[in-house]
Each structure stands twice: as structure tokens, then as C-alpha cells.
Motif scaffolding. Sequence first.
Motif, PDB file in Angstrom:
ATOM      1  N   ASN A 251       0.833  -1.209   0.000  1.00 28.87           N
ATOM      2  CA  ASN A 251       0.000   0.000   0.000  1.00 28.87           C
ATOM      3  C   ASN A 251       0.868   1.260   0.000  1.00 28.87           C
ATOM      4  O   ASN A 251       2.096   1.201   0.107  1.00 28.87           O
ATOM      5  CB  ASN A 251      -0.959  -0.006   1.188  1.00 28.87           C
ATOM      6  N   LEU A 252       0.197   2.437  -0.085  1.00 29.88           N
ATOM      7  CA  LEU A 252       0.922   3.704  -0.245  1.00 29.88           C
ATOM      8  C   LEU A 252       1.806   4.020   0.959  1.00 29.88           C
ATOM      9  O   LEU A 252       2.950   4.489   0.805  1.00 29.88           O
ATOM     10  CB  LEU A 252      -0.084   4.846  -0.472  1.00 29.88           C
ATOM     11  N   GLY A 253       1.310   3.764   2.160  1.00 28.43           N
ATOM     12  CA  GLY A 253       2.094   4.069   3.350  1.00 28.43           C
ATOM     13  C   GLY A 253       3.402   3.307   3.379  1.00 28.43           C
ATOM     14  O   GLY A 253       4.465   3.873   3.683  1.00 28.43           O
ATOM     15  N   ILE A 254       3.350   2.018   3.051  1.00 25.02           N
ATOM     16  CA  ILE A 254       4.565   1.207   3.048  1.00 25.02           C
ATOM     17  C   ILE A 254       5.512   1.691   1.957  1.00 25.02           C
ATOM     18  O   ILE A 254       6.741   1.747   2.146  1.00 25.02           O
ATOM     19  CB  ILE A 254       4.203  -0.278   2.852  1.00 25.02           C
ATOM     20  N   GLN A 255       4.954   2.092   0.808  1.00 27.85           N
ATOM     21  CA  GLN A 255       5.807   2.592  -0.265  1.00 27.85           C
ATOM     22  C   GLN A 255       6.524   3.877   0.145  1.00 27.85           C
ATOM     23  O   GLN A 255       7.705   4.083  -0.184  1.00 27.85           O
ATOM     24  CB  GLN A 255       4.973   2.848  -1.529  1.00 27.85           C
ATOM     25  N   ILE A 256       5.823   4.811   0.900  1.00 26.84           N
ATOM     26  CA  ILE A 256       6.448   6.054   1.358  1.00 26.84           C
ATOM     27  C   ILE A 256       7.572   5.756   2.336  1.00 26.84           C
ATOM     28  O   ILE A 256       8.672   6.345   2.262  1.00 26.84           O
ATOM     29  CB  ILE A 256       5.387   6.978   1.993  1.00 26.84           C
ATOM     30  N   ILE A 257       7.311   4.855   3.280  1.00 26.92           N
ATOM     31  CA  ILE A 257       8.348   4.482   4.255  1.00 26.92           C
ATOM     32  C   ILE A 257       9.557   3.889   3.549  1.00 26.92           C
ATOM     33  O   ILE A 257      10.710   4.216   3.858  1.00 26.92           O
ATOM     34  CB  ILE A 257       7.774   3.504   5.289  1.00 26.92           C
ATOM     35  N   ASP A 258       9.309   3.001   2.558  1.00 27.13           N
ATOM     36  CA  ASP A 258      10.411   2.412   1.804  1.00 27.13           C
ATOM     37  C   ASP A 258      11.171   3.478   1.037  1.00 27.13           C
ATOM     38  O   ASP A 258      12.413   3.431   0.925  1.00 27.13           O
ATOM     39  CB  ASP A 258       9.873   1.351   0.835  1.00 27.13           C
ATOM     40  N   ALA A 259      10.443   4.511   0.506  1.00 27.19           N
ATOM     41  CA  ALA A 259      11.118   5.582  -0.232  1.00 27.19           C
ATOM     42  C   ALA A 259      12.006   6.412   0.697  1.00 27.19           C
ATOM     43  O   ALA A 259      13.125   6.807   0.329  1.00 27.19           O
ATOM     44  CB  ALA A 259      10.079   6.473  -0.914  1.00 27.19           C
ATOM     45  N   LEU A 260      11.515   6.750   1.930  1.00 25.27           N
ATOM     46  CA  LEU A 260      12.332   7.483   2.890  1.00 25.27           C
ATOM     47  C   LEU A 260      13.591   6.705   3.258  1.00 25.27           C
ATOM     48  O   LEU A 260      14.685   7.280   3.370  1.00 25.27           O
ATOM     49  CB  LEU A 260      11.502   7.788   4.142  1.00 25.27           C
ATOM     50  N   LYS A 261      13.428   5.408   3.452  1.00 24.72           N
ATOM     51  CA  LYS A 261      14.593   4.573   3.767  1.00 24.72           C
ATOM     52  C   LYS A 261      15.584   4.589   2.614  1.00 24.72           C
ATOM     53  O   LYS A 261      16.802   4.731   2.815  1.00 24.72           O
ATOM     54  CB  LYS A 261      14.144   3.151   4.069  1.00 24.72           C
ATOM     55  N   GLY A 263      15.940   6.928   0.324  1.00 23.33           N
ATOM     56  CA  GLY A 263      16.572   8.249   0.254  1.00 23.33           C
ATOM     57  C   GLY A 263      17.656   8.422   1.286  1.00 23.33           C
ATOM     58  O   GLY A 263      18.725   8.990   1.022  1.00 23.33           O
ATOM     59  N   TRP A 264      17.379   7.959   2.520  1.00 20.38           N
ATOM     60  CA  TRP A 264      18.382   8.043   3.586  1.00 20.38           C
ATOM     61  C   TRP A 264      19.625   7.229   3.232  1.00 20.38           C
ATOM     62  O   TRP A 264      20.747   7.690   3.455  1.00 20.38           O
ATOM     63  CB  TRP A 264      17.765   7.577   4.891  1.00 20.38           C
ATOM     64  N   TYR A 265      19.436   6.068   2.665  1.00 22.30           N
ATOM     65  CA  TYR A 265      20.575   5.238   2.259  1.00 22.30           C
ATOM     66  C   TYR A 265      21.372   5.919   1.148  1.00 22.30           C
ATOM     67  O   TYR A 265      22.609   5.864   1.130  1.00 22.30           O
ATOM     68  CB  TYR A 265      20.098   3.872   1.787  1.00 22.30           C
ATOM     69  N   ILE A 266      20.657   6.607   0.222  1.00 26.90           N
ATOM     70  CA  ILE A 266      21.358   7.310  -0.851  1.00 26.90           C
ATOM     71  C   ILE A 266      22.174   8.467  -0.290  1.00 26.90           C
ATOM     72  O   ILE A 266      23.324   8.707  -0.684  1.00 26.90           O
ATOM     73  CB  ILE A 266      20.342   7.810  -1.903  1.00 26.90           C
ATOM     74  N   LEU A 267      21.567   9.227   0.676  1.00 25.90           N
ATOM     75  CA  LEU A 267      22.283  10.344   1.311  1.00 25.90           C
ATOM     76  C   LEU A 267      23.521   9.849   2.040  1.00 25.90           C
ATOM     77  O   LEU A 267      24.607  10.456   1.958  1.00 25.90           O
ATOM     78  CB  LEU A 267      21.342  11.077   2.277  1.00 25.90           C
ATOM     79  N   GLN A 268      23.405   8.743   2.753  1.00 22.42           N
ATOM     80  CA  GLN A 268      24.556   8.172   3.439  1.00 22.42           C
ATOM     81  C   GLN A 268      25.645   7.799   2.439  1.00 22.42           C
ATOM     82  O   GLN A 268      26.838   8.041   2.677  1.00 22.42           O
ATOM     83  CB  GLN A 268      24.127   6.928   4.227  1.00 22.42           C
ATOM     84  N   ALA A 269      25.233   7.245   1.328  1.00 19.75           N
ATOM     85  CA  ALA A 269      26.215   6.838   0.331  1.00 19.75           C
ATOM     86  C   ALA A 269      26.946   8.055  -0.242  1.00 19.75           C
ATOM     87  O   ALA A 269      28.162   8.013  -0.478  1.00 19.75           O
ATOM     88  CB  ALA A 269      25.513   6.060  -0.792  1.00 19.75           C
TER      89      ALA A 269
END
Length: 297
Positions: A251-261, A263-269
Motif C-alpha cells: 500500500n501507499l504508506g509502506i511505499q512512502i516508508i520504503d522511499a524514505l529509507k 533516500g536516507w541510504y542514498i544520502l549516506q552513500a
Amino acid sequence: MKTTAKLGLTALTIITLLFSCKKADYDSGELADAKMAADTTAISSSAAVEQKDSKQKFIRTADIKFKVKNVVKSTYAIENAVQKFGGFVTYTNLQSNIHDQIKTKISQDSTLETTKYSVENNITIRVPNTRLDTIIKTIAKQIDFLDYRIIKADDVSIKLLANQLSQKRGAVNEKRVEKAIDSKGKKINDVMDAENTLANQKEENDNRIIENLSMQDQINFSTITLQLYQNETIKQEITAGEKDSAAYKPNLGIQIIDALKSGWYILQAILVFFVNLWPIILLIISGFFLYKKYYKK
């Protein structure tokens, strides 16, 4: 007087009825026996049946193709009959051939699968020569429609006799060659030639023996090739329907949470990447300040 006449007429009528019933029973029984005989002898054969003390030897084979109501059941019945009469099965190929397969979706999670197929079996059996006709009559009980029946009887008595005479001549020649070898003494070349001749003669005799044994086996056990088939069959079954890949998306909520995760992983990289470049960054900064300092002077 009238009473006596009535009794006589009644007795005559009863006798006539009894006679008619017995005749009808006899006729119906005769027809049934005739039908049974026709069914059991539809593919039977007395071709080249050897008489006792006969010098003729026959290799008998049969090739039969026919339709049955159920190939699997008929196969088991034939195999049991073959074993019962002292024969054996040398080849059997039972298989289903699919002609068409249709899938129809009847609900969101169910599918009707319709399969059109036919079953057939090719069987090769060996039976004692004296039981060939009995086996064929037993097989006739399974026939729903006969395509063809081919029965062959090859007389091999002359061939057997020729091989036996050839073996006798070969045995005599072998003894003569062996005596010749013994009498050659130390003549090596003559001995070698005689040995080669003896080896060839023995090989020829062995081939005759093997050929006779093979023919005798075919005489003792007849070969029957059967082709069984049945009408096309339709099988229908309901199976679980296949869902679209979209049905398995979160669902949309899980997709948003996965997107934030993500993005955070990309920023760390990205941060780790620049940290790995700190010497280069330090050199660039130092060069910039030195340039400004000396450029002003």
C-alpha cells in the motif's frame, strides 16, 4: 361331451404355448452363442497351426490395431492374460496425447482448465506358439472397433535343416584341419594358415548355432504387436487463478516508508563518497587559498 372337448382344447393350447416358449429360448440362446463366437473369433486365427509330429516349423507373428473403451484397463487385462498363459511383455508405451488445452477465468481467483486428450498404448508381447490363438481370442474381448489384423506364418523348416547340415559339415572340416595342424610339425607358416582356417570355420559354425537358436526361440514364442487407442477424452478441473502483479504491490504508506529509507541510504552513500575524497578536497581548498593570497600580492 362339451366338457371333454373344452379340456382337450385347453390342453392343446397349453402344449402349443410351451413349445413356442422353448423354441424362442432355443433361438435366443443360439443367437447369443453365435454372437459370442463371432466376437471371440473376430481376430482369431488358425493360420499355420502345427500338427503333432509335423516336420514343418513356423515363425508366427501378429500385428493388431484396435480401439477400446479404456486403454489403461484393457492394458492391464491384456498383461494379466499374457502372464496367465505363460507369455511376457517385452515393450509397452502407455501415453496421453494432449490435443487442446483451454483456460477460462470464471472468477477473480478461479480458472476452469479444459483439456482434450487421447490415450494410446503400443505393446509387444511374446507368447508360447501353442497359445497364440488363445491369447488372440482373449484380446478380442477388449476390442470395441478393429482397425486391422495381420497374422504371418513363415515356414523356416528348410532353413533350420540347412543350418544343421552346415554345422555337420563344419564339424567334419574342423576335425580334418585339427589333424592337419598336428601333422605339420615345425612348419610354422603352414600351421598358422591352418589355425586361421580353423578359427574361421569355428566362427561360421557358431553363427549357424546362434541363428538356429534364434529361430527356435521365435518358433517357440510368437510375437504379437498391439496398438490400442480410445476416443478423445475431455477433462475439466478448476484451479486457482493467477493474480496480476499489481495485486501484490504494497500500500501507499509502506511505499512512502520504503522511499524514505531508500533516500536516507542514498544520502549516506553520498556523504561516504565525499568523505572518501577528503584528500582531494583538502588540496583543492589549500590551492584556492594560496591562489588568492599570491594573486593579491
